[in-house]
Design an enzyme around this catalytic site. Structure first.
Site, PDB file in Angstrom:
ATOM      1  N   CYS A  35     -84.484  50.686 -35.930  1.00 24.74           N
ATOM      2  CA  CYS A  35     -83.471  51.047 -34.924  1.00 24.74           C
ATOM      3  C   CYS A  35     -83.656  50.258 -33.630  1.00 24.74           C
ATOM      4  CB  CYS A  35     -83.502  52.545 -34.630  1.00 24.74           C
ATOM      5  SG  CYS A  35     -85.028  53.093 -33.863  1.00 24.74           S
ATOM      6  N   CYS A 104     -87.799  59.425 -34.719  1.00 30.83           N
ATOM      7  CA  CYS A 104     -87.879  59.294 -33.250  1.00 30.83           C
ATOM      8  C   CYS A 104     -89.132  59.999 -32.729  1.00 30.83           C
ATOM      9  CB  CYS A 104     -86.640  59.875 -32.591  1.00 30.83           C
ATOM     10  SG  CYS A 104     -85.085  59.414 -33.394  1.00 30.83           S
TER      11      CYS A 104
HETATM   12 FE1  FES Z   1     -84.800  55.231 -33.604  1.00 32.26          FE
HETATM   13 FE2  FES Z   1     -84.248  57.420 -32.262  1.00 32.26          FE
HETATM   14  S1  FES Z   1     -82.871  56.274 -33.512  1.00 32.26           S
HETATM   15  S2  FES Z   1     -86.066  56.260 -32.187  1.00 32.26           S
END
Ligand code: FES
Length: 144
Positions: A35, A104
């Site tokens: 991400c 996360c």
């Molecule tokens: Fe990757 Fe939250 S979407 S840390």
């Protein structure tokens, strides 16, 4: 049911301990390659106790809420206590995260560990390396 708990929203909207510490004793920076989010944790340590902690997170709301909660959980704790905190503890304290957002909270656990490791390295303190997965020692990473 709402996607995010009130606690998550609170820590996202009013994150605790945001910022940096100029004379930090340990700084840990971790990221998630998928991400692209990055979390940086600053620790002030006195006599084995985390006396101050700040974070900077360039990432999603769950990452910000996770880092905020994690800083609250380790402030005033000993290093040993802080190292025992897992991403699941952070998720539980937040009242849960959606499954696709669990990664996360992993950044929060990893950034604490990375900051403690940096502190140990800086101070020349002996530690169990298996506690801190190290890219340099990873067979696969070494040849990338
Ligand atoms: Fe990757 Fe939250 S979407 S840390």
């Amino acid at each position: 049911m709402a996607l995010y708990t009130e606690t998550v929203m609170d820590h996202f909207m009013n994150p605790r301990n945001v910022g940096s510490i100029d004379d930090a004793d340990g700084i840990g920076e971790v990221g998630n390659a998928k991400c692209g989010d990055i979390m940086k944790m600053y620790l002030k340590i006195e006599d084995g106790v985390i006396t101050d902690v700040k974070f900077e997170t360039f990432g999603c709301g769950s990452a910000i809420a996770s880092s905020s909660m994690a800083t609250e959980m380790i402030k005033g704790k000993t290093i040993e206590e802080a190292l025992k905190i897992t991403n699941k503890d952070v998720v539980d304290a937040l009242g849960g995260l959606p499954v696709h957002k669990l990664h996360c909270s992993v950044l929060a656990e990893e950034s604490i560990k990375a900051a403690v490791k940096a502190y140990y390295d800086r101070e020349g303190i002996e530690y169990d390396h298996t506690q801190f997965p190290d890219v340099d020692e990873c067979e696969t990473c070494r040849y990338v």
